[in-house]
Design an enzyme around this catalytic site. Structure first.
Site, PDB file in Angstrom:
ATOM      1  N   TYR A 130      60.055  16.461 -42.029  1.00 18.24           N
ATOM      2  CA  TYR A 130      61.270  16.288 -41.224  1.00 18.24           C
ATOM      3  C   TYR A 130      61.219  17.151 -39.960  1.00 18.24           C
ATOM      4  CZ  TYR A 130      66.408  16.263 -40.399  1.00 18.24           C
ATOM      5  OH  TYR A 130      67.682  16.137 -39.866  1.00 18.24           O
TER       6      TYR A 130
ATOM      7  N   ARG B  24      61.200  17.853 -46.482  1.00 21.63           N
ATOM      8  CA  ARG B  24      61.989  18.694 -45.575  1.00 21.63           C
ATOM      9  C   ARG B  24      61.975  20.127 -46.103  1.00 21.63           C
ATOM     10  NH1 ARG B  24      68.471  17.650 -44.284  1.00 21.63           N
ATOM     11  NH2 ARG B  24      68.530  18.855 -42.357  1.00 21.63           N
TER      12      ARG B  24
ATOM     13  N   THR C 101      67.779   8.609 -44.743  1.00 20.93           N
ATOM     14  CA  THR C 101      68.516   7.687 -43.871  1.00 20.93           C
ATOM     15  C   THR C 101      67.759   7.478 -42.552  1.00 20.93           C
ATOM     16  OG1 THR C 101      70.500   8.708 -44.799  1.00 20.93           O
ATOM     17  CG2 THR C 101      70.821   7.257 -42.909  1.00 20.93           C
TER      18      THR C 101
ATOM     19  N   GLY D  42      65.921  13.411 -45.404  1.00 17.81           N
ATOM     20  CA  GLY D  42      65.829  12.584 -44.199  1.00 17.81           C
ATOM     21  C   GLY D  42      65.653  11.103 -44.520  1.00 17.81           C
TER      22      GLY D  42
ATOM     23  N   HIS E 142      63.550   7.575 -54.714  1.00 20.81           N
ATOM     24  CA  HIS E 142      63.493   9.033 -54.854  1.00 20.81           C
ATOM     25  C   HIS E 142      62.599   9.407 -56.038  1.00 20.81           C
ATOM     26  CE1 HIS E 142      66.475   9.976 -51.886  1.00 20.81           C
ATOM     27  NE2 HIS E 142      67.545   9.695 -52.594  1.00 20.81           N
TER      28      HIS E 142
HETATM   29  P1  PAP Z   1      69.700  10.605 -49.160  1.00 25.09           P
HETATM   30  O1  PAP Z   1      68.385  11.184 -49.609  1.00 25.09           O
HETATM   31  O2  PAP Z   1      70.823  10.865 -50.104  1.00 25.09           O
HETATM   32  O3  PAP Z   1      69.629   9.168 -48.773  1.00 25.09           O
HETATM   33  P2  PAP Z   1      69.315  11.816 -46.571  1.00 25.09           P
HETATM   34  O4  PAP Z   1      69.419  10.798 -45.516  1.00 25.09           O
HETATM   35  O5  PAP Z   1      67.953  12.297 -46.928  1.00 25.09           O
HETATM   36  O6  PAP Z   1      70.139  11.377 -47.842  1.00 25.09           O
HETATM   37  O7  PAP Z   1      70.118  13.109 -46.167  1.00 25.09           O
HETATM   38  C1  PAP Z   1      71.013  13.210 -45.161  1.00 25.09           C
HETATM   39  C2  PAP Z   1      70.507  14.283 -44.224  1.00 25.09           C
HETATM   40  O8  PAP Z   1      69.747  13.670 -43.194  1.00 25.09           O
HETATM   41  C3  PAP Z   1      71.664  14.999 -43.579  1.00 25.09           C
HETATM   42  O9  PAP Z   1      71.208  16.315 -43.268  1.00 25.09           O
HETATM   43  P3  PAP Z   1      72.208  17.528 -43.067  1.00 25.09           P
HETATM   44  O10 PAP Z   1      73.085  17.586 -44.255  1.00 25.09           O
HETATM   45  O11 PAP Z   1      71.333  18.745 -42.953  1.00 25.09           O
HETATM   46  O12 PAP Z   1      72.938  17.277 -41.806  1.00 25.09           O
HETATM   47  C4  PAP Z   1      71.846  14.129 -42.337  1.00 25.09           C
HETATM   48  O13 PAP Z   1      72.587  14.742 -41.326  1.00 25.09           O
HETATM   49  C5  PAP Z   1      70.399  13.898 -41.939  1.00 25.09           C
HETATM   50  N1  PAP Z   1      70.238  12.723 -41.093  1.00 25.09           N
HETATM   51  C6  PAP Z   1      70.842  11.519 -41.198  1.00 25.09           C
HETATM   52  N2  PAP Z   1      70.440  10.703 -40.222  1.00 25.09           N
HETATM   53  C7  PAP Z   1      69.568  11.394 -39.470  1.00 25.09           C
HETATM   54  C8  PAP Z   1      68.823  11.074 -38.284  1.00 25.09           C
HETATM   55  N3  PAP Z   1      68.917   9.877 -37.711  1.00 25.09           N
HETATM   56  N4  PAP Z   1      68.004  12.028 -37.791  1.00 25.09           N
HETATM   57  C9  PAP Z   1      67.913  13.228 -38.356  1.00 25.09           C
HETATM   58  N5  PAP Z   1      68.599  13.605 -39.474  1.00 25.09           N
HETATM   59  C10 PAP Z   1      69.414  12.700 -40.010  1.00 25.09           C
END
Ligand code: PAP
Length: 327
Positions: free
Chosen positions: A227, A164, A81, A79, A142
């Site tokens: 999360y 998460r 982003t 989570g 990270h």
């Molecule tokens: P990172 O650690 O590489 O930066 P990160 O943002 O943690 O990535 O992971 C993306 C996940 O957060 C995705 O999950 P999913 O694959 O299960 O769908 C993405 O969809 C989710 N994500 C991105 N933005 C949001 C948001 N605004 N609210 C909730 N979940 C989100």
């Protein structure tokens, strides 16, 4: 196994010309096949890609935390982003209250607003110039607790950790990884590695436990968020976050609905549909859309067999036993 045109690898994961110091270090470390890089290396109990090791060394040497800094920390795909968006909006809310100023989140991916210490700033073997950052400075990492720069621990800067459910984290990581691979990684192969803790910044349970224990020992320094709980009650946790950072919402802000406004602005539905996130690229070259897949709790049910879920649960239960932490 299917093959499709992969997206180009993010800059930080391209095998880089490593410094001699990093090469020397790597030569002495255990290695395993990487998910995106040829190998990952185990350092102080955690698996890192070569460029992350180099960046970590640079961070440890050069990053000088300030007491007012806020460091946002996650295991990948937990989570990040979302938390970047929430924190940026929260601490800059007065600045962008004026509706004539377009909010930066509407035209920038959250990753371009809150840089990663190890990927965005301490990457090119040079000491980055951070003078343009205004206080409070927001950074993300990270890195596990044991690998944080000493100045982070010595200063009064605040750490916000988001974790998460490991099942969903795994599924998200597997999808993300396969975006960049010509030869897709099978779910089974990736799952087996994940269960052994062999993924970037893994083992996940050790990453989470490090920050969990620190949050119990130093609640004024580390805020520990989940999360799933944030998805369930976003306004409650945003208020917690504001209080922890010493910028609680005023009665006027509460009346004006500022809390709901921030939650809505940073929601998956809103961010994932913005043009910048459907068709834009990060300054580091990655496509913004890869950070928005489903953003749901429980998507693992569509991928993991009951046996896989049970295997992961047993590992997590055993590793977290006695810690008071549950998923
Ligand atoms: P990172 O650690 O590489 O930066 P990160 O943002 O943690 O990535 O992971 C993306 C996940 O957060 C995705 O999950 P999913 O694959 O299960 O769908 C993405 O969809 C989710 N994500 C991105 N933005 C949001 C948001 N605004 N609210 C909730 N979940 C989100």
């Amino acid at each position: 196994m299917s093959t499709s045109q992969p997206l180009s690898l993010p800059k930080f994961l391209v095998e880089y010309e490593l410094s001699q110091e990093c090469k020397d270090l790597i030569s002495s470390l255990p290695k395993e096949n990487g998910w995106l890089t040829t190998h990952n290396y185990q350092y102080q109990g955690f698996w890192l890609a070569p460029i992350m090791l180099q960046a970590m060394l640079a961070c440890q040497k050069h990053f000088q935390a300030q007491d007012t800094d806020i460091l946002l920390i996650t295991n990948p795909k937990s989570g990040t982003t979302w938390l970047k968006a929430l924190l940026f909006t929260l601490v800059n809310r007065i600045r962008y209250r004026d509706t004539k100023i377009q909010h930066p989140l509407l035209t920038n991916n959250p990753h371009d607003l809150v840089p990663f210490l190890e990927f965005d700033l301490h990457f090119d073997k040079q000491v980055p110039d951070l003078t343009s950052f205004t206080s409070p400075r927001l950074f993300c990492t990270h890195l596990p607790l044991v690998l944080l720069p000493k100045s982070v621990k010595d200063s009064a800067c605040k750490l916000v950790y988001l974790c998460r459910n490991p099942r969903d984290t795994f599924v998200s990581l597997w999808h993300f990884t396969n975006n960049f691979r010509a030869q897709k990684m099978s779910l089974e192969e990736a799952f087996d590695m994940f269960c052994q803790g062999i993924n970037v910044c893994g083992p996940l349970w050790d990453h989470v436990l490090g920050y969990w224990k620190e949050s119990l020992e130093k609640p004024e320094k580390v805020l520990f968020l989940k999360y799933e709980e944030m998805k369930e009650q976003p306004t409650l946790h945003l208020r917690r976050l504001a209080e922890f950072l010493g910028c609680p919402f005023s009665p006027e802000e509460e009346t004006e609905g500022v809390v709901d406004e921030i939650v809505r602005l940073c929601s998956f539905e809103n961010l994932s549909n913005l043009e910048v996130n459907t068709s834009g690229n990060l300054s580091t070259g990655r496509q913004n859309k890869v950070f928005f897949r489903r953003g749901e709790v429980g998507d693992w049910k569509n991928y993991l067999t009951p046996e896989m879920a049970e295997r992961l649960d047993q590992i997590i239960e055993q590793k977290l036993c006695g810690s008071g932490l549950k998923f």
